[in-house]
Structures are given as structure tokens and as C-alpha cells.
Design a protein around this motif. Structure first.
Motif, PDB file in Angstrom:
ATOM      1  N   THR A   4      -5.783  -4.023  -0.562  1.00 46.16           N
ATOM      2  CA  THR A   4      -5.226  -4.992   0.399  1.00 46.16           C
ATOM      3  C   THR A   4      -5.767  -6.399   0.163  1.00 46.16           C
ATOM      4  OG1 THR A   4      -6.943  -4.673   2.097  1.00 46.16           O
ATOM      5  CG2 THR A   4      -4.990  -3.241   2.237  1.00 46.16           C
ATOM      6  N   PHE A  19      -7.445   1.875  -1.458  1.00 49.39           N
ATOM      7  CA  PHE A  19      -6.321   1.109  -0.881  1.00 49.39           C
ATOM      8  C   PHE A  19      -6.846  -0.025   0.006  1.00 49.39           C
ATOM      9  CE2 PHE A  19      -3.528   5.041  -1.574  1.00 49.39           C
ATOM     10  CZ  PHE A  19      -2.907   4.481  -2.693  1.00 49.39           C
ATOM     11  N   VAL A  57      -2.647   0.168   8.301  1.00 46.89           N
ATOM     12  CA  VAL A  57      -3.033  -0.693   7.180  1.00 46.89           C
ATOM     13  C   VAL A  57      -3.262  -2.104   7.708  1.00 46.89           C
ATOM     14  CG1 VAL A  57      -2.258  -1.760   5.012  1.00 46.89           C
ATOM     15  CG2 VAL A  57      -1.699   0.642   5.490  1.00 46.89           C
ATOM     16  N   ILE A 116       0.840  -1.204   0.000  1.00 44.33           N
ATOM     17  CA  ILE A 116       0.000   0.000   0.000  1.00 44.33           C
ATOM     18  C   ILE A 116       0.874   1.252   0.000  1.00 44.33           C
ATOM     19  CG2 ILE A 116      -1.821   1.251   1.221  1.00 44.33           C
ATOM     20  CD1 ILE A 116      -2.611  -1.497  -0.087  1.00 44.33           C
TER      21      ILE A 116
END
Lengths: 144, 144, 144, 144
Positions: free
Chosen positions: D72, D68, D31, D11
Motif C-alpha cells: 500500500t 500487502f 485495506v 491490493i
């Protein structure tokens, strides 16, 4: 009469005035401040070309659940009209019934933003089939 | 059979399979490549709590008009499913009937973007009552 | 000063107060009642991970074009705030510049609905890259 | 390298390639699988005509956080592009910084639906200022 009963009566009265809710066979479920459930049993009268619940049926109870959730927080002499909404369809809407759960995200003086989760119930399984984000407006009820 | 007739037959066949279209009393109007009209005569079975056309009724024919417009451009062995849409309500939906006019903005390999204008017809006047922006996806028709 | 000049001055003044418009390098284009154009020349500062215009850049000038189109019709002592919008991305946004053209669909007392077409200009070609449907609200300008 | 580190690297790499993220001064936050945070410190370069965060700035980090979050969960050789989104603005976006938290609602083979909550942080208070519902598409990464 308790507040909870008054709230339910207000929503049920408006629900019963909605010709489309009755025509589709929708039923009012739980009602609390800022949250309303609507159920829609399957019928061949509610399908699209592949035999699933039509997106229009899913959307209709979602719009109503969000609007009625907003109405639970609106001043007593006001009604609620839909300004706009957006809905994503997450999975095929098949099963014995749909359930739309509308809850208010933010209740403003004029505008209310609600979110509605729509589930299909099939053989004891509950699957998220759609997600709506809705804007409604409070308006003084007209003397008709 | 001309291409125009083939196109109409394709859409009419899918329209007639939609239980909800028939249950609401909707009728298929003009069909051409990338554009489909649907009409919905007023009935007390289509109303919200104030007696106007319910947002769900307006939305249902709008979703169908956009989806069928996309279907006019889809490969022969594909069907079209609604991914998502957004609709704004511009004016109270009252009158003898509604008309939804869906037209494709961009037809991609996988996704199609359509726009739908919805009008109310009352005493010879045509008023824009809603505007939809819709995404649909082409899928291989299932052998059911 | 003509009405057209007054209109342009009103929009240009608000445009110049928008730090983000200047930071992105956007320029105000044509202004008329209910319609506003905004241009955004390409810069590496405006890209996403693949080097195209970032959806956020496209959206920012689209939101501004729609909001300023609404402002051209708002009462003199009012400003305009975005309530919500929805945007579809139709094609990769690449080229020398973007152009957003906002036009009002319906201007109400409180709420205004606008539509915004966004184009990419590349080697003399103009391609539609996005389409927005937006709701704004008129508010009395605050004495700050 | 742990899976968590690999995920963050994936990311962060894409984030650092986004010219607009850097130009706005955005920073990647937490994240995890299906969830991404992005922070945006206030700057006069990010404002609309009243000095608040511009809707375009709010929307840009929201779109990125949702995209984003989808990335993932995307296959290793795929990238993610925004198909469309809808955003409601819930409260004036003022404060020291904004935070967008994107999380995936449903990850399909082709399309992913995410929701993004956007908050303003001011004097230790965290206020929800916007809510986004987004559709992205997985695409094979191009060899550029």
C-alpha cells in the motif's frame, strides 16, 4: 515494602548482578508488572565502525529489557533465560542515549513472549531504531 | 600484498574502528572470503545475572562475525549494515572463551544472508552455544 | 518391524493427519532420526501474485519438515508443536517442485532447535531458495 | 475513483493473482494506507495433525497481510517481495476463522518492516494466536 518496591528490588538485584550491564554503562529505568525500561548513554566504547551505537549494544539492552519484563511475571523461585530473539534495525542508532522498553505479550507457564521497542534520544527527539521479538523460558533458580 | 592480506587488512581496519569490540575484549580470528572468526575471552564484565556469558555478548560477536563475513564479499567502496538477525541459544555459554564463526549463505547485490555458529571453549571442549541467521545490506561508504 | 520402519510410520501417520499437507499436495520424502524431507510439486494453487511459489507454501513445508524432524526424536507419548521460526528467502522459488530438508540442531528435554534448507528443482538444477531456523516444544499427546 | 478505492483495487488485484490465497479460501478484509486485514475461515484442509489451524496456514495469511500492507506504501510501478520474517505462536489456533492484521512499522526506500498480529475468532471471542515481524523489499514490477 509495597509490591511495586518488591518488584523493582527483584529486577534491580538481577540487573546489578549482570556484569555486562555495568560494563556498558546501562541503567535500569521504570519497572512495572510485565514492563521494564533500560537506558544506555552514548560512549565511544559502544560504537561500530561508523561511530554509531553498535547493533550488539542495542541488542544487549533490548534482550535485557525483554528478559527482565518476563522476570517481573515469573514465580518467585524462578529465573528467566533467553531462548531466542529476532531484531530488526529500523534507523541508524545515534544520539545521546538509547532506551529499550520491553513488555510481555504472553506469559505462559514455561515460555514467555515479549516485544521490545528501542529508541534513540537525540536533541530532544525520540526515534525508533530497533524492534525485537523474544522468547524466554522460566527456570527454577539454581542454588549456586 | 596478497589478496588474502588485503582482505584481512580490510576487516581488521573495520574491526579496530568498532569501539564495542575493543571494550568487550574481542579479537579478530581467521578471515577468508565469505568467512570470519571472532574470539571473546571470558571476563566478569561480560556476564548475565548467573555468571554465564550474557546473551548480549554472545550476540555482539555473532553479529560482527556475520557482518564482517558479508564485508569480505562487498564492493570495495561499500560498507555493510545489519538489517536484522535471529539467534537461538542452544546451551549455557560458559568457559574460557567464545568463538563466533560467520559464513555467507548468499551474497546478493543489495542484501547478504549469513549464518553464524557460536561455540564455547571450556577445558579443551568446544560446545555449540548459539546459532544466528542474519541479513545485512551493502551501502556506499559515507564520506564522514 | 525395524526401527527405521517404525520411525517412518510415526511420521507418515502424523503427516497424513495434516489436512494442509494433503490440500497443498505435499509428499513425505526420506525420514531418518533427526532428519525429514518433504516434497511439494508445483501447482498454480501454490503461487503468489507473480506466479512463483508463495512464501507461505515454502514456509508451510519448511515448518513441517522441521517439526517432523523434531518428532523423530521426541518421546513416544509426546507430540511436537511449533513455538516460533524465522525464515529467509534466498532466491525466487520457481521450478517443478520444492524440497524442504529439516534437521535437528539440538534436541533438549523441552525445546528442540531445527534448521531447514529449502530447495527448488528446475530442469535438473537444485537451487537453495530459503533457510529456516525453528524452535519446537515437546508436549504430552492429548487424549482427544 | 477515490484514493481509498484505488488502494483497495491495487491490493485486491494482487490478492486475486495469488493462487495460494484462493486455494486456502482466504479473503481480503479492510485495506488502508500501511494496514491490511486478511481473513481465513476454518476448513479441515487447513489443519495440522491435531486438527488445529496449521502453523503454515497461519503464517501464509500473516505473510500476505504484512506484504500487502507494505504494498500500500510502495511506488506505483513497484511490487513487494518477502525478504524474511519471524513468527511466534502464542496460543492454539482454533476457531471459526483466523484474522491477520499487517501494519507497516517503517517504510524505507528499499526495505519495509511490518508487524502482523494474528487472531483466532471462536464463539465471539478474539484471541491473539501469533505475532510476526517481517522484512520486505520493493522491486520494479517485471514486464511478464
Amino acid at each position: 515494602m509495597t509490591d511495586t518496591n518488591a518488584l523493582r528490588t527483584r529486577i534491580q538485584t538481577n540487573f546489578d548482578r549482570s556484569g555486562l550491564m555495568l560494563h556498558l554503562g546501562a541503567r535500569l529505568g521504570e519497572v512495572s508488572r510485565g514492563r521494564v525500561h533500560i537506558h544506555l548513554p552514548f560512549s565511544p566504547s559502544l560504537t561500530q565502525h561508523l561511530g554509531l551505537f553498535h547493533a550488539g549494544a542495542t541488542t544487549t539492552i533490548a534482550d535485557a529489557a525483554g528478559g527482565f519484563a518476563a522476570l517481573t511475571l515469573a514465580p518467585a523461585d524462578h529465573t528467566v533465560l533467553t531462548v531466542e530473539f529476532k531484531i530488526n534495525f529500523l534507523a541508524p542508532a545515534r544520539g545521546e542515549s538509547l532506551e529499550a522498553v520491553g513488555h510481555v505479550i504472553r506469559a505462559g507457564h514455561t515460555l514467555t513472549i515479549s516485544q521490545v521497542d528501542i529508541f534513540a534520544l537525540q536533541a530532544g527527539q525520540k526515534t525508533a531504531v530497533a524492534l525485537m521479538q523474544q522468547t524466554t523460558i522460566n527456570q527454577l533458580e539454581r542454588q549456586a
